[in-house]
Design a protein around this motif. Structure first.
Motif, PDB file in Angstrom:
ATOM      1  N   PHE A 141      19.933 -24.444   9.629  1.00 25.05           N
ATOM      2  CA  PHE A 141      20.867 -25.288   8.565  1.00 25.05           C
ATOM      3  C   PHE A 141      19.983 -26.187   7.546  1.00 25.05           C
ATOM      4  CE2 PHE A 141      24.420 -24.099  11.790  1.00 25.05           C
ATOM      5  CZ  PHE A 141      24.737 -22.449  11.154  1.00 25.05           C
ATOM      6  N   ALA A 142      18.950 -26.351   7.930  1.00 27.91           N
ATOM      7  CA  ALA A 142      18.262 -27.448   6.817  1.00 27.91           C
ATOM      8  C   ALA A 142      18.435 -26.797   5.368  1.00 27.91           C
ATOM      9  CB  ALA A 142      16.947 -27.259   6.646  1.00 27.91           C
ATOM     10  N   ASP A 143      18.547 -28.367   4.339  1.00 31.19           N
ATOM     11  CA  ASP A 143      18.888 -28.172   2.870  1.00 31.19           C
ATOM     12  C   ASP A 143      17.895 -26.880   2.997  1.00 31.19           C
ATOM     13  OD1 ASP A 143      20.971 -29.583   3.034  1.00 31.19           O
ATOM     14  OD2 ASP A 143      19.664 -31.234   1.769  1.00 31.19           O
ATOM     15  N   GLY A 144      16.954 -26.448   3.023  1.00 30.87           N
ATOM     16  CA  GLY A 144      15.888 -25.270   2.161  1.00 30.87           C
ATOM     17  C   GLY A 144      14.916 -24.841   3.305  1.00 30.87           C
ATOM     18  N   TYR A 145      14.295 -25.706   3.477  1.00 29.67           N
ATOM     19  CA  TYR A 145      13.452 -25.341   3.999  1.00 29.67           C
ATOM     20  C   TYR A 145      12.613 -26.031   5.971  1.00 29.67           C
ATOM     21  CZ  TYR A 145      11.849 -23.547  -0.720  1.00 29.67           C
ATOM     22  OH  TYR A 145      11.780 -22.926  -2.076  1.00 29.67           O
ATOM     23  N   PRO A 146      11.793 -25.208   6.448  1.00 29.65           N
ATOM     24  CA  PRO A 146      12.475 -25.456   8.007  1.00 29.65           C
ATOM     25  C   PRO A 146      12.118 -26.797   7.803  1.00 29.65           C
ATOM     26  CG  PRO A 146      11.496 -23.186   7.247  1.00 29.65           C
ATOM     27  CD  PRO A 146      11.617 -24.192   5.932  1.00 29.65           C
ATOM     28  N   TYR A 147      10.773 -27.563   7.609  1.00 30.50           N
ATOM     29  CA  TYR A 147      10.138 -28.412   7.794  1.00 30.50           C
ATOM     30  C   TYR A 147       9.968 -29.653   6.704  1.00 30.50           C
ATOM     31  CZ  TYR A 147       8.757 -25.591  11.875  1.00 30.50           C
ATOM     32  OH  TYR A 147       9.047 -24.658  12.432  1.00 30.50           O
ATOM     33  N   LEU A 148      10.098 -30.464   6.811  1.00 28.62           N
ATOM     34  CA  LEU A 148       9.457 -31.712   6.179  1.00 28.62           C
ATOM     35  C   LEU A 148       8.707 -33.129   6.273  1.00 28.62           C
ATOM     36  CD1 LEU A 148      11.152 -33.332   3.321  1.00 28.62           C
ATOM     37  CD2 LEU A 148      12.452 -33.876   4.600  1.00 28.62           C
ATOM     38  N   LEU A 149       7.891 -32.993   5.378  1.00 25.19           N
ATOM     39  CA  LEU A 149       6.643 -33.894   6.110  1.00 25.19           C
ATOM     40  C   LEU A 149       6.426 -35.409   4.761  1.00 25.19           C
ATOM     41  CD1 LEU A 149       2.987 -33.262   6.194  1.00 25.19           C
ATOM     42  CD2 LEU A 149       3.541 -35.008   4.909  1.00 25.19           C
TER      43      LEU A 149
END
Length: 367
Positions: A141-149
């Motif tokens: 359910f992330a806004d767009g992609y699986p990971y945020l760095l």
């Protein structure tokens, strides 16, 4: 050496995160990351953009058991096995897929908190959602992609420029790194952490959630840090970026202190640098005529901010000139645009990204 400084997961979208020492990459992102989400009864997603109080709700998850607490007396515990077996239509930012709905007692708990009918949804064991640009990559359910760095040095640079005290958790990253130069991540294409290889997809566009205090759910002053980011992290379309969205090529475990190896680089995105002048001038007094209601205003704050200060509500979502929900018609007067997309055809302007130059008259758009 560049290394992992912090790791976070957010079991329920828009609610408090959990700091980890190690995390497993699975289909959709880190294990248990954003596997749950509140929605309207029709499946449309609900976030802290509309309901900032969600940021104060604590979550914990062990195997299939989820603990939710708003206060010491407002607690609910449930098991993922309690969710329905029928996959129902769900939507996030125009991305349509299916998910499972929680039982009545859980939905009633959240409905009482938000004072409206809502549902808690689970992605289920088999993720049906895919990223828009990568149809083979599942996402929760992330806004767009699986990971945020996020890069700690980039955050420190932002804090030096921003007058408000910031918390890096405002940006809801999964992987926070240390040891790199500020915004070095802009030029990375592929990195390796532990035994997991990540591809950097795109910079992350920021929205109103970054302007909320994560403990009190109250907005920071003067639309910070969006206001400061706009000076040096806005592109030609007016999007404001901070952090990098990523996908993983393989499953594995990454841990705090793991070394980060840059495997491939790419040209960095260009941003418009528009830092304000050092000389401070006094605000000019003017008026905003909104639907025949005249308020005292100035030429320093956005139209949206000044309307809000007089208890006049306009619809909005991003507050950064991206979503377009605060579009109004400029009937008289002139405004200064803070982004290139703030002034549209036929005298349409974005209230969140325009500042009055003098007296103005604006009206809601006819539906």
């Amino acid at each position: 050496m560049i290394f992992v400084n912090q790791l976070y997961i957010y079991p329920i979208k828009s609610m408090q995160g959990i700091q980890l020492t190690k995390a497993n990459t699975v289909d959709g992102g880190f294990e248990h990351d954003r596997i749950l989400m509140l929605s309207e009864p029709d499946g449309t997603f609900i976030t802290a953009r509309q309901h900032p109080e969600l940021l104060k709700i604590k979550t914990s998850i062990v195997k299939n058991e989820v603990h939710i607490s708003l206060s010491p007396t407002e607690i609910i515990i449930f098991n993922l096995d309690e969710f329905s077996l029928n996959y129902e239509p769900t939507e996030i930012w125009g991305n349509h897929f299916t998910s499972l709905i929680a039982p009545i007692r859980i939905n009633q708990f959240f409905s009482q908190i938000l004072h409206k009918d809502v549902q808690l949804r689970w992605v289920g064991q088999q993720l049906t959602r895919r990223t828009k640009r990568y149809p083979d990559i599942p996402v929760s359910f992330a806004d767009g992609y699986p990971y945020l760095l996020l890069n700690k040095a980039s955050f420190d640079y932002l804090q030096q420029q921003c007058p408000e005290k910031l918390d890096i958790r405002l940006f809801r990253g999964n992987i926070i790194i240390q040891g790199a130069l500020p915004f070095a991540e802009d030029g990375w294409k592929t990195i390796k952490i532990g035994n997991v290889i990540f591809d950097i997809v795109k910079p992350c566009s920021r929205c109103v959630i970054t302007t909320m205090n994560i403990k009190s759910a109250i907005f920071l002053a003067d639309n910070e840090p969006i206001k400061t980011l706009r000076y040096f992290r806005a592109d030609k379309q007016g999007e404001i970026d901070f952090g990098m969205n990523m996908i993983a090529r393989n499953h594995g475990t990454i841990s705090v202190h793991d070394k980060i190896e840059v495997l491939e680089r790419q040209p960095a995105k260009n941003y418009i640098k528009t830092f304000p002048p050092e000389i401070k001038t006094e605000a000019k007094v003017c008026t905003i005529n909104f639907e025949n209601q005249i308020i005292k205003a100035n030429n320093k704050q956005t139209i949206l901010e000044q309307l809000e200060q007089h208890k006049i509500a306009l619809p909005y979502s991003c507050r950064a000139g991206i979503c377009g929900r605060c579009l109004v018609e400029l009937k008289q007067g002139e405004v200064e645009a803070l982004t290139q997309a703030a002034i549209r055809r036929n005298n349409k302007i974005l209230a969140c990204s325009c500042v009055p130059k003098g007296d103005i008259t604006i009206k809601l758009l006819k539906k």
